[in-house]
Design a protein around this motif. Structure first.
Motif, mmCIF file in Angstrom:
data_model
loop_
_atom_site.group_PDB
_atom_site.id
_atom_site.type_symbol
_atom_site.label_atom_id
_atom_site.label_comp_id
_atom_site.label_asym_id
_atom_site.label_seq_id
_atom_site.Cartn_x
_atom_site.Cartn_y
_atom_site.Cartn_z
ATOM 1 N N UNK A 9 5.947 -30.489 -32.323
ATOM 2 C CA UNK A 9 4.767 -29.766 -32.790
ATOM 3 C C UNK A 9 4.827 -28.294 -32.401
ATOM 4 N N UNK A 10 5.273 -28.019 -31.180
ATOM 5 C CA UNK A 10 5.362 -26.634 -30.704
ATOM 6 C C UNK A 10 6.407 -25.841 -31.468
ATOM 7 N N UNK A 11 7.454 -26.522 -31.944
ATOM 8 C CA UNK A 11 8.572 -25.818 -32.541
ATOM 9 C C UNK A 11 8.443 -25.504 -34.004
ATOM 10 N N UNK A 12 7.435 -26.052 -34.660
ATOM 11 C CA UNK A 12 7.343 -25.884 -36.106
ATOM 12 C C UNK A 12 6.883 -24.484 -36.499
ATOM 13 N N UNK A 13 5.863 -23.992 -35.823
ATOM 14 C CA UNK A 13 5.320 -22.674 -36.144
ATOM 15 C C UNK A 13 4.629 -22.117 -34.903
ATOM 16 N N UNK A 14 4.506 -20.798 -34.742
ATOM 17 C CA UNK A 14 3.850 -20.252 -33.544
ATOM 18 C C UNK A 14 2.395 -20.710 -33.452
ATOM 19 N N UNK A 15 2.057 -21.384 -32.340
ATOM 20 C CA UNK A 15 0.690 -21.850 -32.123
ATOM 21 C C UNK A 15 0.163 -21.424 -30.747
ATOM 22 N N UNK A 16 0.950 -20.604 -30.048
ATOM 23 C CA UNK A 16 0.521 -20.162 -28.727
ATOM 24 C C UNK A 16 0.310 -18.661 -28.637
ATOM 25 N N UNK A 17 0.695 -17.934 -29.693
ATOM 26 C CA UNK A 17 0.544 -16.483 -29.722
ATOM 27 C C UNK A 17 0.660 -16.035 -31.174
ATOM 28 N N UNK A 18 0.096 -14.881 -31.447
ATOM 29 C CA UNK A 18 0.104 -14.361 -32.815
ATOM 30 C C UNK A 18 1.307 -13.447 -33.014
ATOM 31 N N UNK A 19 2.092 -13.737 -34.027
ATOM 32 C CA UNK A 19 3.229 -12.883 -34.364
ATOM 33 C C UNK A 19 2.717 -11.547 -34.901
ATOM 34 N N UNK A 20 3.197 -10.459 -34.320
ATOM 35 C CA UNK A 20 2.683 -9.131 -34.711
ATOM 36 C C UNK A 20 3.769 -8.169 -35.158
ATOM 37 N N UNK A 21 5.040 -8.512 -34.951
ATOM 38 C CA UNK A 21 6.126 -7.599 -35.313
ATOM 39 C C UNK A 21 6.710 -8.013 -36.658
ATOM 40 N N UNK A 22 6.642 -7.101 -37.615
ATOM 41 C CA UNK A 22 7.201 -7.322 -38.950
ATOM 42 C C UNK A 22 7.967 -6.065 -39.331
#
Length: 646
Positions: free
Chosen positions: A283-296
């Motif tokens: 579950x943890x590895x599928x998509x970020x669920x502990x922090x928001x991705x901000x670098x694009x």
């Protein structure tokens, strides 16, 4: 002065509650939220004889801002729903509950679409199952819950919902965890380099293990917090009685479908806990669920602080050029999402492509196929990193052996002097009908690694099954491979027999090996055995564990073992990059999840068309360093067949 209760809603359920509560509390009734809520309100009840998601969303918007707790009751497709109690300063709102309930349902896609339509149309007047008796029962449950809340007693609806079958009137309470991605109450921090820094801390081992927390300790929270048929992260479990050992699976519901994960030990109780831990890791590895991705941004703009994706292996140019290939060649000028990890070699935070730090079950939309390779869960961050490294090492050693067709030395399991291992081997032989062969696949780093092979003694069933293991204690590595091998014994015989023609075609045309299961099933064919003769033809005397494995671990603290591994990799100029995948769901119980990347090591892929060796010259060099070849290999010399990792 009596408490002020505001009832928002229309219908029989709202009528019942207003009548029942007015004798004890000051009750104010509104049809909707348009007239506002009095400042002195102690509790708001949102009540309807049907399901109207837009009203609950409005309640979250109005009451969270006003700082007023609220409780809901409604009817949805023949089921009464009570709760949760939503407090404005607490995570775990009605939208979290609805998402957990939706995801645990078997018809989640259809229910999501129905919910969207109902919300857009302003709800339905009344559920067809909303009988007078059923609504009265819901009102009774709500009335008792209001009493507990306003008297300061422990509320049943705190973090839970009650589901009432309106046909049988049977009710049950179901806990749910806050959704880290909830648009209403989520408080996820932005991803940052400071948060990615890792300073290793002591992690004392439990006696006789390489873990820092016992299963007895974890058993108190795993089932309670994560497994529930109606609202859990996992919504079902299954005991598989066919394999030689205790095999328990739990179901991780994803919007795209169900994902089964299994635990395999000598005990069904422990296997269930292990399956839940495996599922949390997934579950943890599928998509970020502990922090928001901000670098694009593009790699070219970030290269001074980012991992070069080529260094972790990409597909070959001819693969990208194939019609219908699901990935595009890496473009350093193309902006992509990046997350922060930590480089132990450089001792600094480093940006990692999000699609390498997480995975999407091979759905494409990137430049490589990335799996759960290197993901691990632990009772401490250090434990998670330790096991993440071991998984990378395990799979790398397997693929190195396969691509270079290394004639590994075969191990004598009796030399391990481990009674449990010998009993496991005997059980596999007696129950499964397989002989087990173990080979030392340790690479240049010296971390004990094992290739295991099960050879069928019967006329029916999978002919050969392969597995891999790595651990500082080689006996533990071997035992883990036995459990992996046993999981495929007897359970897939019918599949092999039914689809034999399909697997024969895969033997003749490797491009047909498209899915994970295809790899293991292909080598179930007796005709495929010749591809493993580089191991089976060994006529040398069996080697003892003492002769083959030189790594000595005497530490009482797992962090010291981890430091030894990191130091060894530093000397080989191999980086260990760690991305913390932990989520609020795991952190609540002190569990940490990481993704470990070791540039240069071979990543496991499934589907022969998705092989990744470009950019990984180590696969050509290490066989010579280990004395298996006299000179470096060329890409053309690598084994062209699909690997047998199941």
């Amino acid at each position: 002065m009596s408490a002020v209760v505001v009832v928002v809603g229309e219908g029989m359920l709202a009528d019942h509650l207003c009548e029942d509560l007015s004798a004890q509390y000051q009750v104010v009734r509104h049809v909707d939220f348009e007239t506002g809520v009095p400042e002195a309100t102690d509790l708001v009840l949102v009540l309807h004889d049907s399901w109207n998601p837009s009203v609950h969303q409005k309640a979250e918007e109005v009451l969270r801002l006003a700082g007023i707790p609220w409780l809901r009751g409604f009817v949805s497709f023949g089921e009464g729903v009570v709760g949760p109690l939503v407090r404005p300063d607490t995570q775990g709102c009605s939208q979290c509950a609805d998402m957990r309930h939706l995801m645990a349902g078997r018809d989640r896609k259809e229910m999501w679409e129905i919910g969207q339509r109902i919300a857009a149309n302003g709800g339905i007047p009344r559920d067809a199952w909303a009988s007078s008796t059923g609504l009265l029962q819901i009102a009774n449950l709500l009335g008792a819950e209001v009493q507990r809340i306003l008297q300061g007693d422990e509320a049943h609806s705190e973090g839970r919902v009650c589901l009432l079958n309106l046909k049988t009137l049977k009710s049950s309470w179901h806990p749910f965890l806050p959704d880290p991605l909830c648009p209403v109450c989520s408080q996820l921090p932005d991803d940052s380099p400071d948060a990615a820094r890792i300073s290793l801390k002591p992690s004392p081992k439990m006696e006789g293990s390489y873990r820092c927390r016992s299963m007895d300790d974890l058993s108190k929270v795993l089932v309670k917090d994560y497994l529930d048929l109606r609202t859990g992260i996992f919504n079902g479990k299954m005991y598989d009685l066919v394999p030689p050992f205790a095999d328990v699976g739990v179901n991780l519901p994803l919007f795209s479908g169900d994902e089964g994960v299994a635990g395999r030990t000598h005990s069904y109780a422990v296997s269930e806990l292990t399956a839940i831990l495996e599922g949390l890791e997934r579950s943890c590895g599928i998509t970020p669920r502990g922090k928001r991705t901000v670098v694009y941004d593009s790699y070219r703009n970030l290269k001074d602080q980012a991992l070069n994706p080529i260094n972790v292996g990409v597909h070959a140019k001819d693969q990208y050029a194939r019609p219908g290939f699901p990935f595009e060649q890496f473009n350093p000028d193309r902006p992509i999402n990046w997350v922060w990890g930590y480089s132990f070699l450089q001792e600094r935070p480093i940006l990692v492509p999000e699609l390498l730090a997480y995975y999407s079950l091979g759905c494409g939309n990137g430049f490589v196929y990335e799996t759960s390779n290197g993901c691990a869960l632990g009772g401490s961050l250090e434990e998670a990193i330790f096991y993440g490294i071991l998984e990378v090492v395990e799979r790398d050693s397997f693929l190195m052996t396969w691509y270079a067709e290394l004639p590994l030395p075969r191990l004598d399991p009796y030399s391990a002097n481990d009674q449990e291992l010998l009993l496991m081997i005997d059980r596999v032989r007696a129950v499964g009908g397989y002989d087990l062969h173990f080979y030392n696949s340790t690479m240049e780093h010296g971390i004990p690694s094992v290739w295991a092979m099960a050879k069928n003694r019967k006329q029916k069933g999978l002919n050969i099954i392969c597995a891999a293991g790595a651990h500082l204690d080689p006996v533990r590595a071997v035992k883990s491979t036995v459990h992996e091998l046993a999981a495929m014994m007897l359970t897939l015989d019918e599949k092999l027999e039914t689809n034999q023609d399909e697997f024969v075609r895969m033997l003749q045309d490797s491009s047909l090996v498209q899915k994970m299961d295809d790899h293991g099933m292909l080598y179930g064919l007796p005709q495929a055995e010749e591809r493993l003769q580089f191991l089976l033809d060994d006529n040398h005397p069996l080697r003892s564990f003492d002769e083959e494995f030189k790594w000595k671990s005497t530490h009482a603290d797992l962090t010291d073992d981890l430091q030894d591994i990191l130091q060894k990799f530093r000397r080989l100029n191999l980086d260990v990059i760690v991305v913390d995948q932990s989520t609020p769901e795991t952190k609540r119980n002190g569990l940490h999840c990481v993704k470990v990347l070791i540039p240069g090591m071979l990543p496991m892929t499934f589907g022969h068309h998705l092989t990744r060796v470009t950019g990984l010259e180590r696969v050509l060099r290490v066989p010579m360093e280990l004395g298996y070849t006299k000179q470096p290999l060329t890409l053309e010399q690598l084994n062209p067949h699909p690997h047998p990792f199941p």
